[in-house]
Scaffold this motif. Sequence first.
Motif, short mmCIF file in Angstrom:
data_model
loop_
_atom_site.label_atom_id
_atom_site.label_comp_id
_atom_site.label_asym_id
_atom_site.label_seq_id
_atom_site.Cartn_x
_atom_site.Cartn_y
_atom_site.Cartn_z
N TRP A 173 -21.91 -49.36 -10.90
CA TRP A 173 -20.52 -48.95 -11.27
C TRP A 173 -18.96 -49.65 -10.75
O TRP A 173 -18.81 -50.36 -11.79
CB TRP A 173 -20.32 -47.00 -9.89
CG TRP A 173 -18.56 -46.94 -10.93
CD1 TRP A 173 -17.68 -47.12 -11.89
CD2 TRP A 173 -18.41 -45.93 -10.19
NE1 TRP A 173 -17.13 -45.86 -11.98
CE2 TRP A 173 -16.90 -45.10 -10.86
CE3 TRP A 173 -18.86 -45.08 -9.19
CZ2 TRP A 173 -16.37 -44.32 -10.73
CZ3 TRP A 173 -18.36 -43.58 -8.70
CH2 TRP A 173 -17.08 -43.37 -9.35
N GLU A 174 -19.64 -50.28 -10.01
CA GLU A 174 -18.64 -50.99 -9.63
C GLU A 174 -18.29 -53.02 -10.57
O GLU A 174 -17.18 -53.01 -10.88
CB GLU A 174 -18.22 -51.79 -7.75
CG GLU A 174 -17.33 -52.91 -7.39
CD GLU A 174 -16.26 -52.66 -6.96
OE1 GLU A 174 -16.30 -51.04 -6.92
OE2 GLU A 174 -15.19 -52.48 -6.67
N VAL A 175 -19.72 -53.04 -10.33
CA VAL A 175 -19.68 -54.22 -11.94
C VAL A 175 -19.14 -53.84 -12.84
O VAL A 175 -18.99 -54.81 -13.68
CB VAL A 175 -20.82 -54.88 -11.64
CG1 VAL A 175 -21.19 -55.45 -12.36
CG2 VAL A 175 -21.49 -55.59 -9.72
N ALA A 176 -19.83 -52.63 -13.41
CA ALA A 176 -19.58 -52.07 -14.92
C ALA A 176 -18.01 -52.13 -14.27
O ALA A 176 -17.10 -52.40 -15.84
CB ALA A 176 -20.23 -50.68 -15.24
N TRP A 236 -17.29 -53.70 -18.49
CA TRP A 236 -17.96 -52.61 -19.75
C TRP A 236 -17.41 -51.02 -20.06
O TRP A 236 -17.63 -51.02 -21.20
CB TRP A 236 -19.75 -52.94 -18.93
CG TRP A 236 -19.96 -54.42 -18.65
CD1 TRP A 236 -19.88 -55.45 -19.66
CD2 TRP A 236 -21.28 -54.25 -17.40
NE1 TRP A 236 -20.74 -56.25 -18.92
CE2 TRP A 236 -20.66 -55.84 -17.89
CE3 TRP A 236 -22.09 -54.15 -16.95
CZ2 TRP A 236 -22.10 -56.40 -17.49
CZ3 TRP A 236 -22.49 -54.86 -16.20
CH2 TRP A 236 -22.77 -55.86 -16.44
N ILE A 237 -17.04 -50.82 -18.66
CA ILE A 237 -16.46 -49.63 -18.93
C ILE A 237 -14.75 -49.45 -18.91
O ILE A 237 -14.46 -50.69 -17.86
CB ILE A 237 -17.07 -48.68 -17.99
CG1 ILE A 237 -16.75 -48.93 -16.80
CG2 ILE A 237 -18.19 -48.44 -18.39
CD1 ILE A 237 -17.32 -47.90 -15.42
N ALA A 294 -11.71 -49.73 -17.16
CA ALA A 294 -11.65 -49.20 -15.81
C ALA A 294 -10.94 -48.14 -14.74
O ALA A 294 -10.06 -48.36 -13.96
CB ALA A 294 -11.08 -50.93 -15.40
N PHE A 295 -9.63 -48.54 -16.48
CA PHE A 295 -8.26 -47.03 -15.73
C PHE A 295 -9.33 -45.69 -16.05
O PHE A 295 -8.82 -44.90 -15.07
CB PHE A 295 -7.49 -47.29 -17.27
CG PHE A 295 -6.13 -46.12 -16.83
CD1 PHE A 295 -5.28 -45.51 -16.11
CD2 PHE A 295 -6.38 -45.31 -17.82
CE1 PHE A 295 -4.65 -44.76 -15.54
CE2 PHE A 295 -5.72 -43.67 -18.08
CZ PHE A 295 -4.73 -43.82 -16.55
N LEU A 296 -10.15 -45.11 -16.56
CA LEU A 296 -10.63 -44.25 -17.04
C LEU A 296 -11.79 -43.60 -15.85
O LEU A 296 -12.24 -43.02 -15.13
CB LEU A 296 -11.51 -43.66 -18.13
CG LEU A 296 -10.48 -43.86 -19.38
CD1 LEU A 296 -10.59 -42.96 -20.75
CD2 LEU A 296 -9.75 -42.04 -19.10
N PHE A 297 -12.59 -44.85 -15.80
CA PHE A 297 -13.63 -44.75 -14.80
C PHE A 297 -13.43 -46.58 -13.50
O PHE A 297 -14.23 -47.70 -13.63
CB PHE A 297 -14.43 -45.69 -15.08
CG PHE A 297 -15.21 -44.38 -16.75
CD1 PHE A 297 -15.82 -43.18 -15.84
CD2 PHE A 297 -15.08 -44.55 -17.37
CE1 PHE A 297 -16.18 -42.16 -16.98
CE2 PHE A 297 -15.83 -43.59 -18.15
CZ PHE A 297 -16.11 -42.63 -18.05
N PRO A 298 -12.11 -46.06 -13.00
CA PRO A 298 -12.04 -46.91 -11.96
C PRO A 298 -13.10 -47.65 -10.71
O PRO A 298 -14.12 -46.71 -10.71
CB PRO A 298 -11.21 -46.49 -11.15
CG PRO A 298 -10.74 -45.08 -10.98
CD PRO A 298 -11.65 -44.99 -12.60
N PRO A 299 -13.19 -48.60 -10.39
CA PRO A 299 -14.39 -49.21 -9.49
C PRO A 299 -14.32 -48.04 -8.37
O PRO A 299 -13.35 -48.23 -7.46
CB PRO A 299 -13.87 -50.50 -9.56
CG PRO A 299 -12.61 -50.63 -9.88
CD PRO A 299 -12.26 -49.38 -10.99
N PRO A 300 -15.03 -48.33 -7.78
CA PRO A 300 -15.62 -47.42 -6.71
C PRO A 300 -14.51 -47.83 -5.29
O PRO A 300 -13.57 -47.28 -4.29
CB PRO A 300 -16.61 -47.83 -5.76
CG PRO A 300 -17.59 -47.58 -7.32
CD PRO A 300 -16.55 -48.47 -7.95
#
Lengths: 286, 274, 329
Positions: free
Chosen positions: B38-41, B46-47, B49-55
């Motif tokens: 998740w963090e790397v993505a 790749w995803i 980062a606003f909608l899926f912020p890194p852990p």
Amino acid sequence: MTPDVAEGSALLKERVTFALFDRAARTVKFLLPIAALLLVWEGAVRAGLAESNILPAPSMVIARAIELLDVTNPAGGMLLTHIATSLYRALSAFAFAVLVAIPLGFLLGLSGTVYRWVSPVISLLLPLPAVAWTPILLVAFGQGDVTIITVCFLGAVFPVLYSTIQGVRSVSRQSVWVVRSMGANFGDIFVRVMLPATLPALMSGLKLGMAHAWRTLVAAEMLAALSSGLGYMIFAARSYMDVPTMFVGIVCLAVIGMLIEHFLFVPLENATTRKWEGAIHVGGRR
Amino acid sequence: MSADATILAPVRSRPDIRRLSLSIARPLISIGTVFLVWEVAARAGWINAFLFPPPSAIAATLWQELLSGELLQHIGRSLYRLLTGMALAVVFGTLIGIAIGMTAWGRAIFKPLISAFMPVPTLAWTPVLLLLVGINDRTTIIVVFIAAAFEVIYTVVSGIEGMSVRLFWVARSMGASRQQIFWKIILPGIMPYLITGIRLGSGYAWRALIAAEMLAASSYGLGFMIFDASEYMTMEVIYGGILLIAIFGYVIENVIVGRLEAATVEKWGVQVAR
Amino acid sequence: MFKALSFVKSLATAAGLATLVAAGIGSAAAADSIRVGLQAVPPDEVYKARDFGAPYGLDLELSSFSSGSDSLKAFLAGRVDVANGGSARLVTMAAQQPDTFYIVAANQYGGDRYGVIVANESTATSIADLKGKKIGAVTGSGTFNTFRVFLEQNGLSESDFEIVNMKVEDIRAAVQRGIVDAGVAWEPHVAIAENLGAVKRIISMEGVNESPNFVLVRRSFADENPDAVAKYVATLIDLANLIKTKPEEAGQIAAEQISQSGVNVEPAALELALTRIKMDPQVTDALLAELLPVAESMAAAGKIDAVPDFKGLVRDEYYEKARELTATQ
């Protein structure tokens, strides 16, 4: 026709009518407490203990349901569409959950290594309410059946998976050893030992899974509002303060949930687990 | 069944350090891998980062909220509601469960009502609760109670039904009174089932609580925190809340009640297959 | 059932194309199309009921969302091309994702769409009468922000009341039952509650501020399809005109649209709600300026790093072009 046969058929007839009567009596007995509750509810609203635009009386809910079922009405027949859509979503989610959870459950139940590596991730996902997934899935899949079915799938898959693992792990090793020592191959062990021993746990898992799929559906349909489904109807009725329609939706959910349990799982349970279970139990047959 | 339990129970006679460290390391590795991907993505783009912020960003936000004391308030309020609701569910659930399992009138009254109410979604209760108790902590506590009570009732009933009738025959033939049968046979007999019921019930109750805090009226609580964060679109708080819900749910169901269950299995030598 | 639906859809598309060709506007090879995120609010219901895109040869693909937050998430994920945003959510997006979207129009605004309701038998007529009383509200909402500004203007503050946080759908029932002494809600909830005869509105937030929503378009979409965006803004102008000039008809249309899903609502209630919502799509400096205090308080609370430059996000040219399009209609 000999008198003997005539007598026999009369006896049979009597027995059939008795069985029918017994069944009707049982249904009435089952519905009695529910009817009593509805009467109290109706009385409370009529007596002014509750405002009808907050908690409508059962008679108002029934009247609105009839309106919604009336095909000649402009909005008529809509209720059936909502029910059909919701059933389609819940049942397909449940079917996917069963297809995934049972094989995975057997794998996790049988292999200690896989279990030890995968179970941490699963037990972290398990406590999440399926509703919490909705915003994430909305982003990933957009508005549509895919999102709703996936949310319901997540609601249903864990109880089935969990029960399957429990069932598989509760199979006694001795019985496997005994059967193997008698020369049974893996297929035999699976069909004759594992499956029957797992069934009781599996059945309660399936039941829970279906109940969860159904309950999750409403929340998912509320959050990912499209244009049909009982959850959507409840959501729209709630936002526009159409309280009777909202309660029609809620009553439909309860009744359909009950019907699924009674007509899908009770016969299924009778056909499978009761066969293997001992007859002497305190409660007897439910 | 008691034989299975002894066979399946892990051998605890020699606490092997290597094995113990492995049993701690495994979950860390498998869960860590998920977070790492998740963090790397998120960092690699790749995803979104606003909608899926890194852990790491989520952890930083959680740390800040913890320092400000807000987070502890949310957690505390959620746990308070859960515990109160659970306590109510255990008491009333056991009583109703015994009534259903042991008496004909209990079965006749409660079984239909339970099968009618079980499929009713949490949200449907809010208008009724609003009429009965108003809007405050009691609303969410009752939601927890409802969610957990069904599970407790269900397991208690199956516990009683699973008991052999012979036990009663034996007890009665030896002249045991109704009270003695209740305290000496029924209560110990359903204990392991009850604890399994509490464990499963606490899981459902936790989920129901979060959903109630999100969907019904509340202030404070982890569910409310997520809901409030989505008003501001602060995604880190949303994911942080979800993570905490997962962790607390795991700890409550598996560590706290799970230990209790393991202890009863050891004491009574019974394992419940559910 | 779904097959049938897609068949109807393709039929509709074919019919749309046919009218295009017949009208002779179809000089471009394909019709412009745009994906729009909507919500369950009266103006959006009117928009769903009529094909506003047809006069401009614009295909509208409409999705309904249950909350503004979900609609914006879908917008950021590229699932829809346009969405509505205002208040705190828009500030967060402008602060964190300023390169992804433009502000091309204003949407719903106006203080009159927020009101304070009390039970019918209540004797309170002003906010001063409610001092020290319980008020139900959705904290964190744009409505609550405006309410706070209103309190300030009247020399009061939040601490003069006992604020009870609840869902907007519960406010009416809570006021009616006397669980709270008053409630702060937005349209259409206020109008429908009044229409039910359950409560009365004693205060309108008219003139307090406009609390605007804006229409956001994804940059990548706008740069590639400038015509589609202009046409979309033109449909918003038409919608605003319909609601402003014929509120009764608009209320009727919205009620019919809602009844399609089996839900009953009085057209008169929706009409009342629609007359309280301002819909002119032109983005004015006054409307934009209202975002600043929201952003400043969020920056002070550490929710965002700095106050974003809202003006830099606005693109007026779509609105100008849309005005030309509607004029030729």
